[in-house]
Each structure stands twice: as C-alpha cells, then as structure tokens.
Scaffold this active site. Structure first.
Site, PDB file in Angstrom:
ATOM      1  N   ASN A   1     -21.626  27.890  -8.093  1.00  0.00           N
ATOM      2  CA  ASN A   1     -21.368  27.954  -9.535  1.00  0.00           C
ATOM      3  C   ASN A   1     -22.521  27.387 -10.343  1.00  0.00           C
ATOM      4  OD1 ASN A   1     -18.872  29.242  -9.628  1.00  0.00           O
ATOM      5  ND2 ASN A   1     -17.735  27.336  -9.303  1.00  0.00           N
TER       6      ASN A   1
ATOM      7  N   ASP B   1     -16.828  33.651  -9.310  1.00  0.00           N
ATOM      8  CA  ASP B   1     -15.645  34.527  -9.328  1.00  0.00           C
ATOM      9  C   ASP B   1     -15.845  35.735  -8.423  1.00  0.00           C
ATOM     10  OD1 ASP B   1     -14.458  32.817 -11.098  1.00  0.00           O
ATOM     11  OD2 ASP B   1     -14.776  34.056 -12.872  1.00  0.00           O
TER      12      ASP B   1
ATOM     13  N   GLU C   1     -11.220  27.314  -4.684  1.00  0.00           N
ATOM     14  CA  GLU C   1     -11.868  28.144  -3.672  1.00  0.00           C
ATOM     15  C   GLU C   1     -11.167  28.056  -2.323  1.00  0.00           C
ATOM     16  OE1 GLU C   1     -14.089  24.147  -3.535  1.00  0.00           O
ATOM     17  OE2 GLU C   1     -12.962  25.368  -4.950  1.00  0.00           O
TER      18      GLU C   1
END
Length: 384
Positions: A266, A275, A301
C-alpha cells in the site's frame, strides 16, 4: 295650540350627464375600490355550495422578461432555454419489441427453491431436470448443511409441468405449509420445512427475478471488494460446521492466511494497488478449493477457508498448494509487477482441543503467526 313649522324643501340633485347614468342603480354598500372587479362567486345563488376556484392559466403576458412577453423597463430577462443536462432526447420504446421481450421472459420462467432460514440462508436453487434430491449427502443436487436434515431427505420431481415434493423416509419428516406430507404438489409461495432449522420457499422466477435475488444475496453475504464471503457469513457457517463435526465426530479443517508485507504494498504502490492484489488473491483462492469449501475475507488482508471432512494433513496440502500458487502468480497493477506472498496457518478437528468455533479460529491464527515469525511465505500446521 302652536302649529308645526313649515318643512324646508330638499336641495335639487345634480342632473345626470346622460340617460344611461340616469337609469343606473346606486349600490346600497359602495365598493371600497374605485374600479371593483366582479367576484365569480357573486353570481351564485344564496346558500349554494361554493365551487372551487381554479387558478387562471398563466400567459406570457403575465411574466415580463420571458421570451414572447413584454419586458419590464430595466427588469431582468428570464431564459426559456433548457439546461444542457436536460437537453437529452427521450428514447422511444418500440411497443412490438417490448411485447416480444416480455413474451420471451414468460417462456424462461423456472422453478426455484429459496432458503428462508437455516445455514444456507439466502441461497437459491434452480430446479433443473426431472429429479432433484435434497439432503446433506455430497451426491445431493440441493445440499443443505443442517444436521437435522437426512442425507437424502426428500426429492423434487417435475412431471408434465407440475412440481411434486416427495419425502424419502427422512428422520424428521418434510412439512409443507406446516403439514407433514409424503407426496405434495407444490404451488407458488409454498413453505417447506426440513428438520428443525431449515425453511425453503417454492417460487417461479424469470431471469430478471433470479438476477435480482442473486444481487441481494451477494450484497448481504459477500465482501464488496473481493466477492468472497464476508466475515459474518464465515462465522455463522463455521459455528454450524463446528457443531456438526463435534456431534458426529467428523473432521473439519480451517485454513487461514494473509498477505506478507501488505502495508508495504500500500505504501509503495498505493491503496488501489493493494485492492487489486486482494481481488486477484480471492480469484486465485477460489480456483484452488472445492465447490463445497467456504472461502471468506476475514478482515483486511486476511482470508480463511473452511474445509469440511478434510483431515489435518490434507488441509496442510491445500495450504501449501495455495501458498505456491500465490507465489507463482503474477500480480500486476498499471503495468507494474507486485511482489506478493502469503503466510498460512492451519488447524483442524479432532486434533485441536477446543470446545468452540472461536477456539478453532484461535488455533489457526496462532499457526499463521508462527509462519510469519518463521520467515513468512510458509505454512504452519497446528496440532502435529
């Protein structure tokens, strides 16, 4: 006796200017305005109900400044042009093509069973073929996970356009609209109870109805991003499977895994990239498991897979295949390859000495963190 004084004559009235004025009647109560307008109710007879007065239809002359009306001196001018976003033309539907489409939909109506209550809540089963067996057996066309349902509980027959349900000697019986039946023709809206917890509804639906029901089902039970089952569905299903495995002393395995260094993905590539990784990971997971297994997004996750009837060592094989598949898969976002691996923890009954489904989650989660502490991108099996 004194006589009354003589009366003084009245002053003469001024002569009217013309004959019409001479014949006009003087009103008893003069109107307060110099130029009164006649009131529409004045012509109605006394005691008659008053009719509602509709507003006069407006004309352009009443709105100075509007195109086609006289503009007031120095006043603002209004525009009659439609805004650009309202300028789109309306699509005209062809009536004959609409009738053809509706006729085609009526020809595509099929019979369905919808789960109203039970562990498979919300699921829809299309009744295809002449016979559909309902029960817990793997071979059943409509498999329901409820230990109050027999392995071959009942069957649904389609004969000449009629749909008939037949009990197959089940332990708890088959009830239609509250009455136990052996054979019963089903009608639209019939409620079918199997065991103590499962309720089905018989209905006819076309493709549009089926699509709508499926969307509602997915919205309630699936994760919006990955389309895997959501955490609530996972917990409810695990409770059911755990209770069944404990009661019947059967095997139940739980595989839990999450993405290694997901925060770094991220931070380096952005949350949209993160995503995309989760969506692709869910697709890889579904390609590696059986139809009867349940894959869910547990949170963030982290994912989980419920494997019914799978022993601990076999679940370890499933976990290793999943880990290897993720490592070999090319995760890409906007043309850039993203390094993705997973760590896997596995626990199972009867090896795990736990009394609740939450305890089994704790065992698998502990195995997951053992895998992370051991270097990540590996599988750790609890209970060996």
């Amino acid at each position: 006796m004194a006589s009354d004084p003589p009366l003084r004559p009245s002053p003469p009235r001024p002569a009217p200017q013309n004959a019409q004025a001479a014949n006009a009647k003087v009103p008893l109560y003069p109107h307060p305005h110099p130029h009164p307008h006649p009131h529409p109710q004045a012509q109605q007879p006394p005691h008659a109900p008053l009719a509602p007065q509709l507003p006069l239809r407006p004309t352009l002359s009443n709105f100075p400044g509007v195109s086609g009306a006289p503009a007031a001196q120095g006043g603002p001018r209004l525009s009659t042009r439609a805004p650009e976003d309202e300028g789109e033309s309306t699509r005209i539907t062809n009536v004959s093509s609409l009738e053809i489409e509706l006729h085609a939909r009526r020809q595509q109506v099929h019979a369905y069973l919808v789960v109203l209550a039970g562990s498979n809540l919300g699921e829809m089963y299309k009744l295809e073929g002449p016979e559909s067996v309902v029960g817990r057996a793997i071979s059943a066309q409509l498999r329901l996970n409820d230990d109050g349902i027999s392995r071959r509980h009942c069957r649904v027959l389609t004969i000449g356009g009629r749909v008939i349900i037949e009990d197959l000697g089940s332990a708890n019986g088959t009830l239609v609209n509250g009455e136990a039946v052996q054979h019963q023709e089903l009608k639209e809206g019939d409620k079918i109870r199997l065991g103590a917890n499962t309720m089905l509804k018989f209905t006819y639906q076309d493709k549009l109805d089926e699509t709508f029901q499926q969307q509602m089902y997915d919205a309630a039970l699936r994760d919006g991003l990955t389309k895997a089952y959501n955490k609530k569905f996972f917990l409810d299903r695990l409770d059911t499977e755990f209770a069944y495995a404990k009661r019947h002393k059967t095997m139940l395995s739980l595989v839990m895994f999450d993405v290694d260094h997901f925060k770094k993905v991220n931070d380096t590539f952005g949350h949209l990239a993160g995503d995309a990784v989760l969506v692709h990971l869910a697709r890889v997971t579904h390609s590696m498991i059986r139809t009867e297994d349940v894959a869910a997004r547990y949170g963030g996750e982290e994912f989980a897979v419920i494997c019914r009837g799978i022993p601990l060592l076999n679940a370890g094989v499933v976990g290793e295949r999943l880990r290897a598949a993720v490592e070999q898969t090319s995760f890409e976002f906007q043309g850039r390859r993203l390094p993705v691996t997973v760590s896997v923890g596995i626990a199972a009954l009867p090896e795990a000495q736990v009394s609740t489904a939450a305890g089994l989650i704790g065992e698998a989660d502990e195995g997951l963190y053992d895998a992370k502490r051991g270097g990540r991108n590996r599988v750790c099996i609890k209970g060996l």
